[in-house]
Scaffold this active site. Structure first.
Site, PDB file in Angstrom:
ATOM      1  N   ASP A   1       0.940  -1.180   0.154  1.00 38.34           N
ATOM      2  CA  ASP A   1      -0.241   0.125  -0.213  1.00 38.34           C
ATOM      3  C   ASP A   1       1.152   0.898   0.276  1.00 38.34           C
ATOM      4  OD1 ASP A   1      -2.068   1.141   2.649  1.00 38.34           O
ATOM      5  OD2 ASP A   1      -1.434   1.726   0.815  1.00 38.34           O
TER       6      ASP A   1
ATOM      7  N   SER B   1      -0.311  16.218 -12.182  1.00 43.29           N
ATOM      8  CA  SER B   1      -0.455  15.805 -13.043  1.00 43.29           C
ATOM      9  C   SER B   1      -1.104  17.434 -13.817  1.00 43.29           C
ATOM     10  CB  SER B   1      -2.193  15.072 -13.606  1.00 43.29           C
ATOM     11  OG  SER B   1      -2.354  14.886 -15.193  1.00 43.29           O
TER      12      SER B   1
HETATM   13  O1  LIG Z   1      -5.131   5.093   3.267  1.00 51.56           O
HETATM   14  C1  LIG Z   1      -5.011   4.744   1.976  1.00 51.56           C
HETATM   15  C2  LIG Z   1      -4.521   3.794   0.891  1.00 51.56           C
HETATM   16  N1  LIG Z   1      -4.429   2.260   2.398  1.00 51.56           N
HETATM   17  C3  LIG Z   1      -6.336   2.011   1.783  1.00 51.56           C
HETATM   18  C4  LIG Z   1      -6.503   0.607   3.035  1.00 51.56           C
HETATM   19  C5  LIG Z   1      -7.386   0.634   3.221  1.00 51.56           C
HETATM   20  C6  LIG Z   1      -8.067   1.001   3.707  1.00 51.56           C
HETATM   21  N2  LIG Z   1      -9.705   0.144   3.433  1.00 51.56           N
HETATM   22  C7  LIG Z   1      -9.666  -1.009   2.838  1.00 51.56           C
HETATM   23  C8  LIG Z   1     -10.398  -1.928   2.852  1.00 51.56           C
HETATM   24  C9  LIG Z   1      -9.620  -3.376   2.002  1.00 51.56           C
HETATM   25  C10 LIG Z   1      -8.270  -3.208   1.756  1.00 51.56           C
HETATM   26  C11 LIG Z   1      -7.155  -1.663   2.355  1.00 51.56           C
HETATM   27  C12 LIG Z   1      -7.530  -1.164   2.979  1.00 51.56           C
HETATM   28  N3  LIG Z   1      -5.391   6.072   1.487  1.00 51.56           N
HETATM   29  C13 LIG Z   1      -6.079   7.433   1.692  1.00 51.56           C
HETATM   30  S1  LIG Z   1      -5.106   9.004   1.546  1.00 51.56           S
HETATM   31  C14 LIG Z   1      -6.150   9.862   2.175  1.00 51.56           C
HETATM   32  C15 LIG Z   1      -7.309   8.988   2.097  1.00 51.56           C
HETATM   33  C16 LIG Z   1      -8.761   8.997   1.992  1.00 51.56           C
HETATM   34  C17 LIG Z   1      -8.713   9.889   3.122  1.00 51.56           C
HETATM   35  C18 LIG Z   1     -10.461  10.925   3.340  1.00 51.56           C
HETATM   36  C19 LIG Z   1     -11.056  10.273   3.324  1.00 51.56           C
HETATM   37  C20 LIG Z   1     -10.858   9.419   2.023  1.00 51.56           C
HETATM   38  C21 LIG Z   1      -9.754   8.253   1.738  1.00 51.56           C
HETATM   39  C22 LIG Z   1      -6.765   7.018   1.601  1.00 51.56           C
HETATM   40  C23 LIG Z   1      -8.605   6.460   1.979  1.00 51.56           C
HETATM   41  O2  LIG Z   1      -8.359   5.703   2.812  1.00 51.56           O
HETATM   42  N4  LIG Z   1      -7.917   5.307   1.232  1.00 51.56           N
HETATM   43  C24 LIG Z   1      -8.823   3.965   1.077  1.00 51.56           C
HETATM   44  C25 LIG Z   1     -10.009   4.643   0.656  1.00 51.56           C
HETATM   45  C26 LIG Z   1     -10.781   5.817  -0.207  1.00 51.56           C
HETATM   46  C27 LIG Z   1     -11.802   6.147  -0.310  1.00 51.56           C
HETATM   47  C28 LIG Z   1     -12.796   5.113   0.011  1.00 51.56           C
HETATM   48  C29 LIG Z   1     -12.403   3.843   0.178  1.00 51.56           C
HETATM   49  C30 LIG Z   1     -11.463   3.975   0.804  1.00 51.56           C
END
Ligand SMILES: O=C(CNCCc1c[nH]c2ccccc12)Nc1scc(-c2ccccc2)c1C(=O)NCc1ccccc1
Length: 330
Positions: free
Chosen positions: A34, A198
């Site tokens: 990730d 981008s």
């Molecule tokens: O956390 C990560 C990467 N790891 C995810 C691991 C994971 C999180 N559920 C999981 C479930 C299964 C496997 C891995 C993961 N990226 C980032 S940066 C900012 C945000 C964010 C902040 C605020 C609001 C939204 C996003 C996220 C985020 O929540 N992405 C997931 C997501 C984004 C959108 C919708 C759903 C999830």
């Protein structure tokens, strides 16, 4: 040193799972690599049985090289509301032929329902920057940061594919993995992410380039491509029957709709083509009538997220040595 490991997409390319070996003797777990977070956490012998549904659990008590990091704890919450927490061991970790002898392994003593339900996923390995690691009182460095000085080159690459196994490579660039040339663009890691900008986008093969800077993160842990609502609206204007459905939490369209390709510009004169078929994520109903878009808005996040929908269309170089991201077609 260099390393290479296969990463396999789960249904609808929702996530990619990669084999990782922890401890002595080796315990093999399937991990979600990730680049959008910085904690390496795993299902473990400390995870309540009621929260485990088929996952492989790391048991530090069965590893002769495991050492508890006394007093260290962690907890993490993701944007979808999912979360996990626990304490920390140091142990040997091997992936794709590279290994580090005292990697911080964050063992889960609690995981939220989303992770329990994700039955093939045994944990996450964050490869963003250690500045946003959630271990307290002392933050831990990532597996890549720990390896960096021993790698031939201080970089790793992601070659995710749609519906087929791809690779994460460490310390080298596989010239056979991409076509044309790699365009590099600066990374701003001040927020702890692989963040880049981008210059703009193009909708459809005969569309006009739209100069519109999009600042976002290269995030293998997020399934979808999350962009500003103005861009998303402009895209779905070209998809007949598309509409924003709050009940489904995003843009939905008839699964038989024709989806234009979407081009993300990189640097001064390059762009990554996302084929139309990548722009449909999965059916929202059991009849497969309507489909959830692979492109959704980044409302409320504060930046865009170039997730798997985008990354699987490219060969991506995460170059920590030069604080830059490389993108090439493939
Ligand atoms: O956390 C990560 C990467 N790891 C995810 C691991 C994971 C999180 N559920 C999981 C479930 C299964 C496997 C891995 C993961 N990226 C980032 S940066 C900012 C945000 C964010 C902040 C605020 C609001 C939204 C996003 C996220 C985020 O929540 N992405 C997931 C997501 C984004 C959108 C919708 C759903 C999830």
């Amino acid at each position: 040193s260099t390393g290479s490991v296969v990463t396999t997409p789960q249904q609808y390319d929702v996530e990619y799972l990669t084999p990782v070996t922890i401890g002595t003797p080796g315990q093999n777990l399937e991990i979600d690599i990730d680049t959008g977070s910085s904690d390496f956490w795993v299902f473990s012998s400390e995870t309540p049985k009621s929260q485990v549904d088929g996952q492989t659990c790391y048991n530090p008590n069965k590893s002769s090289t495991a050492k508890k990091l006394e007093g260290a704890t962690w907890e993490i919450e993701y944007g979808d509301g999912s979360s996990s927490s626990g304490d920390v061991y140091l142990d040997k970790v091997k992936m794709g032929g590279v290994n580090f002898s005292s990697q911080a392994v964050e063992v889960a003593s609690k995981v939220s329902a989303e992770f329990t339900a994700d039955t093939n996923n045994d944990g996450l390995m964050g490869l963003a920057f250690g500045s946003i690691n959630q271990v307290r009182p002392q933050k831990q460095t990532t597996f890549f940061e720990n390896l960096q000085s021993s790698l031939d080159k201080p970089l790793f690459t992601a070659d995710l594919k749609s519906g087929a196994p791809g690779h994460f490579n460490f310390g080298y660039i596989d010239k056979n993995a991409y076509t044309g040339s790699i365009t590099y663009t600066p990374v701003n890691s001040t927020q702890g992410f692989w963040m880049w900008t981008s210059p703009g986008y193009t909708i459809g093969a005969s569309g006009k380039f739209k100069s519109s800077p999009i600042e976002g993160i290269a995030d293998t842990g997020t399934t979808l491509l999350l962009l500003p609502s103005s861009v998303v609206k402009a895209y779905y204007k070209n998809v007949s029957g598309a509409s924003y459905q709050s009940s489904n939490g995003g843009y939905v369209f008839p699964c038989d709709a024709t989806l234009p390709s979407f081009y993300v510009s990189v640097g001064d004169d390059a762009r990554i083509k996302i084929p139309g078929k990548y722009m449909s994520y999965a059916p929202v109903d059991s009849q497969g009538q309507n489909c959830f878009g692979g492109l959704q808005t980044d409302d409320g996040i504060g930046f865009s997220i170039f997730g798997d929908v985008f990354l699987k269309a490219a060969f991506v170089v995460f170059d920590a040595g030069k604080e830059r991201l490389g993108l090439a077609a493939k």
